[in-house]
Enzyme design. Structure first.
Site, PDB file in Angstrom:
ATOM      1  N   GLY A 141       0.817  -1.209   0.000  1.00  0.00           N
ATOM      2  CA  GLY A 141       0.000   0.000   0.000  1.00  0.00           C
ATOM      3  C   GLY A 141       0.850   1.258   0.000  1.00  0.00           C
ATOM      4  O   GLY A 141       0.523   2.246  -0.671  1.00  0.00           O
ATOM      5  N   CYS A 158       2.173   1.457  13.898  1.00  0.00           N
ATOM      6  CA  CYS A 158       3.379   2.244  13.646  1.00  0.00           C
ATOM      7  C   CYS A 158       3.725   3.139  14.839  1.00  0.00           C
ATOM      8  O   CYS A 158       4.806   3.667  14.916  1.00  0.00           O
ATOM      9  CB  CYS A 158       3.185   3.121  12.418  1.00  0.00           C
ATOM     10  SG  CYS A 158       2.381   2.273  11.081  1.00  0.00           S
ATOM     11  N   THR A 177      10.391  -7.705 -12.120  1.00  0.00           N
ATOM     12  CA  THR A 177       9.726  -8.981 -12.425  1.00  0.00           C
ATOM     13  C   THR A 177       8.502  -9.159 -11.529  1.00  0.00           C
ATOM     14  O   THR A 177       8.590  -8.966 -10.318  1.00  0.00           O
ATOM     15  CB  THR A 177      10.728 -10.144 -12.225  1.00  0.00           C
ATOM     16  OG1 THR A 177      11.820  -9.923 -13.125  1.00  0.00           O
ATOM     17  CG2 THR A 177      10.094 -11.495 -12.506  1.00  0.00           C
TER      18      THR A 177
END
Ligand code: PLP
Length: 394
Positions: free
Chosen positions: A70, A324, A236
């Protein structure tokens, strides 16, 4: 273990793990390779893209680009929008965004951009008039979250999108990370240009996300390199994660668990607010204005960190505000923006329910929690304040 921290991350769904397994064992090709194994991988990526597009109501699967998380999607949306409109130096966002948006915008302020930080009221609802007034001709991007990670408060994206279109040519970015999988989303019907989502918030693995880019919106690649993702994002493709994201999107769409989650959350929230006198809700009492799974509750005059530790010892996992902030003693910016008093903000706990929780787990939490709060109340230095509060509400 009773896991009530589903806004931090979620368990990988068995259906998702099963879908991924062949891509961790049998199928290992590079989707950019021209041989049969490569083509097999490419097909898996495109199937997953279709699933994600259906979950979020994109008009076309090509509007979905896979990213690593995100935060990458949010960063790409904002930096990309600024890069495509170099003459515009104004950003509109809110005071309650996740760090992925907030810290980036703070950094941009030091690089010559002006940011309008729109506030919220005491229930966490967006100041729509403030937003309307902040929109200008030189606004490059408006970045607003759909659902707040700490309180679950929802912002009126449809209304904001209309306002943005009426008043500016700015791109409209929505951080949808906490909402996807928890609410029906139909981007076709909203005036949203960019929309970020993250797999690990809805039972896909960590390390996979996506950015929706409305057709016609073209951002420079955030990662410079090869021509993967139609030249829009180099690197990739992370096929096992992408397959997992597709499977999680399918699960969220076909096995809607919103009502069960809502019932469990309501049971938890009602019981806590009714039974614990120093508990107060952070967010609107009107539950239709919040995510169905989130309760942010302050236990006034006690430390959220201490509640977390005691619950942890009992095998019950929650968060103080956002994960956090777990090492910081500052109140969370979201609760500060809501003007939650310090003595309540410090005692805030976020309970976030998920599809694998059971009523028995909620009842067990409700058995354990009051004892923990009682113990901490008895040790609190705010004896007089608590006595007054208990006399009033108890
Ligand atoms: N936006 C919101 C609202 C979030 O809650 C989070 C994660 O907690 C993010 C962005 C970042 O997502 P990720 O952890 O996938 O980078």
């Amino acid at each position: 273990m009773i896991y009530l921290d589903n806004n931090a991350t979620t368990r990988i769904a068995p259906e998702v793990a099963e879908a991924m397994l062949p891509y961790l064992t049998k199928f290992f090709g590079n989707p950019s390779s021209a041989h049969a194994l490569g083509r097999e991988m490419k097909q898996a990526v495109e199937n997953a893209r279709q699933e994600v597009a259906e979950l979020i109501g994109a008009a076309d699967a090509s509007e979905v680009v896979f990213t690593s998380c995100g935060s990458e999607s949010d960063n790409w949306a904002i930096n990309g929008a600024l890069a495509t409109q170099p003459e515009k130096k104004h950003i509109v966002t809110t005071q309650v965004e996740h760090e992925a948006v907030r810290n980036l915008c703070q950094q941009l302020e030091t690089q010559g951009y002006e940011v309008s930080w729109i506030g919220v009221n005491s229930e966490g609802e967006l100041d729509m008039e403030g937003l309307r007034q902040a929109l200008r001709d030189d606004t490059a991007i408006v970045s607003v979250m759909l659902a707040n990670n700490e309180t679950g408060v929802l912002f009126p994206i449809s209304e904001i999108g209309q306002l943005v279109r009426e008043r500016t040519n700015a791109l409209f970015h929505v951080d949808g990370v906490q909402a996807v999988g928890k609410l029906p989303i139909d981007l076709k019907s909203w005036q949203v240009d960019l929309f970020a989502l993250s797999g690990h918030k809805f039972h896909a693995p960590q390390g996979i996300g996506a950015l929706y880019m409305r057709r016609g919106v073209d951002l420079p690649s955030f990662i410079v390199g090869g021509k993967q993702e139609d030249g829009r994002r180099a690197g990739t493709s992370a096929v096992p994660g992408i397959v997992g994201l597709g499977a999680a999107s399918r699960l969220a769409r076909l096995e809607d668990d919103h009502d069960t989650v809502l019932d469990l959350r309501n049971l938890l929230e009602d019981s806590i607010l009714n039974e614990i006198p120093n508990a107060r809700l952070n967010g609107p009492a009107d539950r239709s204005k919040r995510l169905p799974n989130t309760s942010n509750i302050s236990f006034e005059y006690v430390e959220g960190q201490n509640i977390l530790t005691h619950l942890d010892e009992a095998g019950i996992y929650v968060s103080t505000g956002s994960a956090c902030h777990s090492s910081s003693h500052e109140s969370s910016p979201t609760l500060r923006a809501m003007n939650v008093p310090y003595t309540a903000a410090q005692g805030s706990v976020r309970f976030s329910v998920g599809r694998y929780n059971t009523e028995a787990e909620i009842r067990e939490t409700l058995t354990v929690l009051p004892g923990i709060i009682k113990k901490l109340v008895d040790m609190s230095p705010y004896e007089n304040e608590l006595k007054a509060l208990y006399a009033k509400r108890g």
